[in-house]
Write a protein that holds these residues in place. Sequence first.
Motif, PDB file in Angstrom:
ATOM      1  N   ALA A  80       0.834  -1.207   0.000  1.00 26.43           N
ATOM      2  CA  ALA A  80       0.000   0.000   0.000  1.00 26.43           C
ATOM      3  C   ALA A  80       0.865   1.252   0.000  1.00 26.43           C
ATOM      4  O   ALA A  80       0.564   2.234  -0.695  1.00 26.43           O
ATOM      5  N   GLU A  81       1.956   1.226   0.738  1.00 30.56           N
ATOM      6  CA  GLU A  81       2.842   2.398   0.786  1.00 30.56           C
ATOM      7  C   GLU A  81       3.433   2.695  -0.591  1.00 30.56           C
ATOM      8  O   GLU A  81       3.456   3.854  -1.032  1.00 30.56           O
ATOM      9  N   VAL A  82       3.913   1.668  -1.281  1.00 31.91           N
ATOM     10  CA  VAL A  82       4.480   1.853  -2.624  1.00 31.91           C
ATOM     11  C   VAL A  82       3.428   2.438  -3.562  1.00 31.91           C
ATOM     12  O   VAL A  82       3.706   3.359  -4.341  1.00 31.91           O
ATOM     13  N   LEU A  83       2.215   1.915  -3.488  1.00 34.65           N
ATOM     14  CA  LEU A  83       1.152   2.374  -4.387  1.00 34.65           C
ATOM     15  C   LEU A  83       0.704   3.797  -4.059  1.00 34.65           C
ATOM     16  O   LEU A  83       0.407   4.581  -4.969  1.00 34.65           O
ATOM     17  N   VAL A  84       0.648   4.144  -2.782  1.00 32.85           N
ATOM     18  CA  VAL A  84       0.261   5.510  -2.411  1.00 32.85           C
ATOM     19  C   VAL A  84       1.232   6.512  -3.029  1.00 32.85           C
ATOM     20  O   VAL A  84       0.830   7.538  -3.596  1.00 32.85           O
ATOM     21  N   ARG A  85       2.513   6.241  -2.926  1.00 28.27           N
ATOM     22  CA  ARG A  85       3.519   7.162  -3.480  1.00 28.27           C
ATOM     23  C   ARG A  85       3.362   7.282  -5.000  1.00 28.27           C
ATOM     24  O   ARG A  85       3.416   8.388  -5.558  1.00 28.27           O
ATOM     25  N   ALA A  86       3.169   6.146  -5.680  1.00 23.28           N
ATOM     26  CA  ALA A  86       3.079   6.171  -7.143  1.00 23.28           C
ATOM     27  C   ALA A  86       1.799   6.864  -7.614  1.00 23.28           C
ATOM     28  O   ALA A  86       1.827   7.667  -8.556  1.00 23.28           O
ATOM     29  N   ILE A  87       0.676   6.564  -6.972  1.00 21.33           N
ATOM     30  CA  ILE A  87      -0.605   7.164  -7.388  1.00 21.33           C
ATOM     31  C   ILE A  87      -0.586   8.676  -7.160  1.00 21.33           C
ATOM     32  O   ILE A  87      -1.095   9.449  -7.985  1.00 21.33           O
ATOM     33  N   ALA A  88       0.009   9.108  -6.057  1.00 23.00           N
ATOM     34  CA  ALA A  88       0.093  10.545  -5.779  1.00 23.00           C
ATOM     35  C   ALA A  88       0.901  11.253  -6.873  1.00 23.00           C
ATOM     36  O   ALA A  88       0.517  12.337  -7.341  1.00 23.00           O
ATOM     37  N   ARG A  89       1.995  10.662  -7.287  1.00 20.53           N
ATOM     38  CA  ARG A  89       2.816  11.258  -8.351  1.00 20.53           C
ATOM     39  C   ARG A  89       2.055  11.264  -9.680  1.00 20.53           C
ATOM     40  O   ARG A  89       2.112  12.231 -10.447  1.00 20.53           O
ATOM     41  N   PHE A  90       1.339  10.181  -9.943  1.00 24.02           N
ATOM     42  CA  PHE A  90       0.561  10.075 -11.182  1.00 24.02           C
ATOM     43  C   PHE A  90      -0.531  11.154 -11.231  1.00 24.02           C
ATOM     44  O   PHE A  90      -0.703  11.851 -12.245  1.00 24.02           O
ATOM     45  N   LEU A  91      -1.258  11.318 -10.138  1.00 19.47           N
ATOM     46  CA  LEU A  91      -2.336  12.302 -10.107  1.00 19.47           C
ATOM     47  C   LEU A  91      -1.794  13.733 -10.161  1.00 19.47           C
ATOM     48  O   LEU A  91      -2.434  14.626 -10.730  1.00 19.47           O
ATOM     49  N   ALA A  92      -0.622  13.945  -9.579  1.00 20.88           N
ATOM     50  CA  ALA A  92      -0.029  15.280  -9.635  1.00 20.88           C
ATOM     51  C   ALA A  92       0.251  15.700 -11.075  1.00 20.88           C
ATOM     52  O   ALA A  92       0.160  16.887 -11.414  1.00 20.88           O
ATOM     53  N   GLN A  93       0.564  14.726 -11.938  1.00 18.25           N
ATOM     54  CA  GLN A  93       0.849  15.026 -13.339  1.00 18.25           C
ATOM     55  C   GLN A  93      -0.421  15.217 -14.164  1.00 18.25           C
ATOM     56  O   GLN A  93      -0.501  16.107 -15.003  1.00 18.25           O
ATOM     57  N   HIS A  94      -1.427  14.377 -13.946  1.00 16.48           N
ATOM     58  CA  HIS A  94      -2.564  14.333 -14.863  1.00 16.48           C
ATOM     59  C   HIS A  94      -3.901  14.764 -14.248  1.00 16.48           C
ATOM     60  O   HIS A  94      -4.864  14.978 -14.987  1.00 16.48           O
ATOM     61  N   ALA A  95      -3.971  14.885 -12.924  1.00 17.91           N
ATOM     62  CA  ALA A  95      -5.211  15.351 -12.277  1.00 17.91           C
ATOM     63  C   ALA A  95      -4.855  16.162 -11.042  1.00 17.91           C
ATOM     64  O   ALA A  95      -5.159  15.773  -9.906  1.00 17.91           O
ATOM     65  N   PRO A  96      -4.172  17.285 -11.238  1.00 18.86           N
ATOM     66  CA  PRO A  96      -3.704  18.065 -10.084  1.00 18.86           C
ATOM     67  C   PRO A  96      -4.845  18.582  -9.217  1.00 18.86           C
ATOM     68  O   PRO A  96      -4.611  18.983  -8.065  1.00 18.86           O
ATOM     69  N   GLN A  97      -6.064  18.586  -9.756  1.00 21.17           N
ATOM     70  CA  GLN A  97      -7.200  19.050  -8.958  1.00 21.17           C
ATOM     71  C   GLN A  97      -7.585  18.062  -7.856  1.00 21.17           C
ATOM     72  O   GLN A  97      -8.314  18.423  -6.923  1.00 21.17           O
ATOM     73  N   VAL A  98      -7.099  16.831  -7.954  1.00 16.94           N
ATOM     74  CA  VAL A  98      -7.426  15.812  -6.944  1.00 16.94           C
ATOM     75  C   VAL A  98      -6.552  16.032  -5.713  1.00 16.94           C
ATOM     76  O   VAL A  98      -5.319  16.097  -5.807  1.00 16.94           O
ATOM     77  N   ASP A  99      -7.167  16.158  -4.573  1.00 17.23           N
ATOM     78  CA  ASP A  99      -6.456  16.407  -3.314  1.00 17.23           C
ATOM     79  C   ASP A  99      -5.880  15.089  -2.787  1.00 17.23           C
ATOM     80  O   ASP A  99      -6.621  14.166  -2.454  1.00 17.23           O
ATOM     81  N   THR A 100      -4.560  15.008  -2.701  1.00 18.67           N
ATOM     82  CA  THR A 100      -3.895  13.803  -2.171  1.00 18.67           C
ATOM     83  C   THR A 100      -3.181  14.109  -0.855  1.00 18.67           C
ATOM     84  O   THR A 100      -2.290  13.373  -0.438  1.00 18.67           O
ATOM     85  N   SER A 101      -3.565  15.195  -0.203  1.00 20.03           N
ATOM     86  CA  SER A 101      -2.860  15.610   1.015  1.00 20.03           C
ATOM     87  C   SER A 101      -3.013  14.598   2.149  1.00 20.03           C
ATOM     88  O   SER A 101      -2.114  14.441   2.979  1.00 20.03           O
ATOM     89  N   GLN A 102      -4.167  13.911   2.198  1.00 20.64           N
ATOM     90  CA  GLN A 102      -4.344  12.915   3.262  1.00 20.64           C
ATOM     91  C   GLN A 102      -3.324  11.796   3.120  1.00 20.64           C
ATOM     92  O   GLN A 102      -2.756  11.329   4.110  1.00 20.64           O
ATOM     93  N   GLY A 103      -3.046  11.396   1.875  1.00 15.34           N
ATOM     94  CA  GLY A 103      -2.025  10.387   1.640  1.00 15.34           C
ATOM     95  C   GLY A 103      -0.648  10.895   2.016  1.00 15.34           C
ATOM     96  O   GLY A 103       0.173  10.143   2.567  1.00 15.34           O
ATOM     97  N   ALA A 104      -0.367  12.175   1.732  1.00  9.98           N
ATOM     98  CA  ALA A 104       0.928  12.756   2.084  1.00  9.98           C
ATOM     99  C   ALA A 104       1.129  12.756   3.593  1.00  9.98           C
ATOM    100  O   ALA A 104       2.228  12.450   4.088  1.00  9.98           O
ATOM    101  N   ARG A 105       0.074  13.080   4.329  1.00  9.13           N
ATOM    102  CA  ARG A 105       0.184  13.073   5.797  1.00  9.13           C
ATOM    103  C   ARG A 105       0.395  11.653   6.315  1.00  9.13           C
ATOM    104  O   ARG A 105       1.154  11.436   7.270  1.00  9.13           O
ATOM    105  N   TRP A 106      -0.284  10.690   5.692  1.00 12.01           N
ATOM    106  CA  TRP A 106      -0.105   9.284   6.096  1.00 12.01           C
ATOM    107  C   TRP A 106       1.334   8.838   5.860  1.00 12.01           C
ATOM    108  O   TRP A 106       1.944   8.173   6.714  1.00 12.01           O
ATOM    109  N   LEU A 107       1.903   9.217   4.720  1.00 13.83           N
ATOM    110  CA  LEU A 107       3.282   8.858   4.417  1.00 13.83           C
ATOM    111  C   LEU A 107       4.250   9.507   5.402  1.00 13.83           C
ATOM    112  O   LEU A 107       5.248   8.894   5.809  1.00 13.83           O
ATOM    113  N   GLU A 108       3.955  10.739   5.807  1.00 17.45           N
ATOM    114  CA  GLU A 108       4.795  11.408   6.802  1.00 17.45           C
ATOM    115  C   GLU A 108       4.768  10.648   8.125  1.00 17.45           C
ATOM    116  O   GLU A 108       5.804  10.489   8.790  1.00 17.45           O
TER     117      GLU A 108
END
Length: 718
Positions: free
Chosen positions: A364-392
């Motif tokens: 799950a950790e590997v996928l969270v990092r990859a999906i966040a990077r993917f969405l940042a490129q192609h769907a920046p409007q999607v809020d992934t901050s909750q995942g960033a806090r979880w990773l922290e």
Amino acid sequence: MERQFTEEIESLKLGEGETFRGEGILAVTKALLQSGVSYVGGYQGAPVSHLLDVMVQAKDYMNELGVHVEACTSEASAAAMLGASVSYPVRGAVTWKSIVGTNVASDALSYLASAGVVGGALIVLGEDYGEGGVVAQERSHAYALKSMMWLLDPRPNLTTISEMVERGFELSEASNTPVMMELRIRACHVQGTFTAKNNRAPAVSTRNLMEEPAEFLYERLAHPPAIFPQEKKKSAVRLPAARKYVAEHRLNETFSGEESSVGIIVQGGLYNNLVRALQILDLANAFPDDRGGCRIPILALNVVYPLVPEEITAFCTGKAGVLVIEEGQPEFIEQDIATTLRRRDVQTKLHGKDLLPMAGDYSAEVLVRAIARFLAQHAPQVDTSQGARWLERVDGSRARAAQALGALPSRPPTFCVGCPERPVFSAMKLVAEDVGRPHISVDVGCHAFATFEPFSQGNTLLGYGMSLASSAGVGPLSARRPVAIMGDGGFWHNGLLSGVASNLMNHGDAVLVIMKNGYASATGTQELLSSPPEEARAAAVGKSAAYADRTIENTLKGLGVKWLRTVYNYRVADMARALREAYTTPEPGLKVIVAEGECQLERQRRLRPQVASRLKAGKRVVRTRFGVDEDVCTGDHSCIRLSGCPSLTVKPSSDPLKADPVAHVNNDCVGCGLCGEVAHAAVLCPSFFRAEIVQNPGLLDRLLDRVRGRIIGWLQPA
């Protein structure tokens, strides 16, 4: 056998509408019976052992249905069983651990895929990939591509798994092609429920025999010149038929999502990990379905080969980017999808291994990092901050743990308490101190634990039963004879022909140690050709049952082995003498030591009900325990370095003048006697003592206890 499947056998009998509860691999077993399978075979190996084990134990019920079940001697013989489906309209299933088992079966699979089948042929693979894997980290996908066999990778829930078994047979028959279904460790052991159906007694079975053999049709043989049209038929006829069936029956699943500008294509087996990652990112609930519950559209591939170009195109068209989640290397699925999109001029940006690791588990950790990077490129409007806090938080916890714990000592796996293979390696370590350390070829099985401390023995490990063969190039180049270690399971699987026969034919001069513990122990103590017979097991009270069978020794003599010794494992001094003689004798040729000692787990399972019965009847029972006299123990711990038994540990000395801890035998001890034997063989120290615990003592026992107590009392200081 390691586990009894009494409850599971009853669950195999569930009928229409009843609820099946259990783990994934047993759901497969139930689904096979619902599919009208005629024959089942396989070779034991985690994580799919239970499929075959439960059917073997359910022999009476299988006979009632007319299903033939065969525990095969190797994966190759299991794959060859599917030859029945080449000529006859019967459904067959085989199972083994992959990738190693698929390697062994590859010849038969190539011929099977070339000839094709008329009856459904299903191969259930335990895909032993990832952090919990114990074999070379490769994928079965390459074999599916190479031979053009279809590959299922079902979502890890029991409903989908059981459905894919039944659909797998239908797909096989619709395309005349064998079908592989891979199940990762987590999928095999996932717990859940599904709604059962009635079992189907096969039309052709052990109860309804075929009167005549199939007609002779040369084109069904994988042999020139038939192989050339067969190769063309794979791509021209079978592949389109398979794609048509997959599309029409919607074996792959699409889950809608409101963020339609992006999408994720995932192997079915990784779907649960993906959903967990999306939950962490606050982009999905726990149970998304095709009506919602997930913000990102998902195409779950329950069939990872062949892909259906129309499905891929329909999912990707109009999206800015698609992420392909494919565990392992190389990126077969990603390349296939990229080819499809380019050929159809779909300009969707494709991501996969550019954002994800090439190798290793997709947690799950590997996928969270990859999906966040993917969405940042192609769907920046999607809020992934909750995942960033979880990773922290994850990174913080990891850092705090590292700071608090520091460098932790490694905890390598080891032999079971009382394992009969440990004393052999103790003896080998002692002999190496006298005559020098030889090249040691190890093998797959319990004995591979000797590669860890305290033994640290082994130079090569190249496959099940391959240890002697792997030393063939070493012997002629070495001043000392190479030594090969092999279990009795490996001996019958591959070692007899690949190792022993080859060595004899080439007049080799090596030493082979065969661990005869009576079973294929590392996979759950399944029976072998040389397993002790039932009557020997019943009679072997307080001793090894494996000694009763001489099949291995007789086979070796029949092949022409001249130098052959059978030594009881727990007599370390005797084992050391035999090893020293094998290492140094001027006699040429193969030297074989059969190290005899029944698997301690199987022995304890056999003895436990016998002991309970004697205790219940009020009969005398003697249990042996070993201990260490801490007044005598010097604290040098040589016994531990030479034994490695988990029940032999250390404790603080009660003597204030002894700063070092002393050796101690804890309550896990099963009384095998190895610690004392090692001390005797190495002439270490006299600190070990042997004690007998007598339950339901007789008059003589009570009298001796009083006499001994009096004498000890007289000798004690006032």
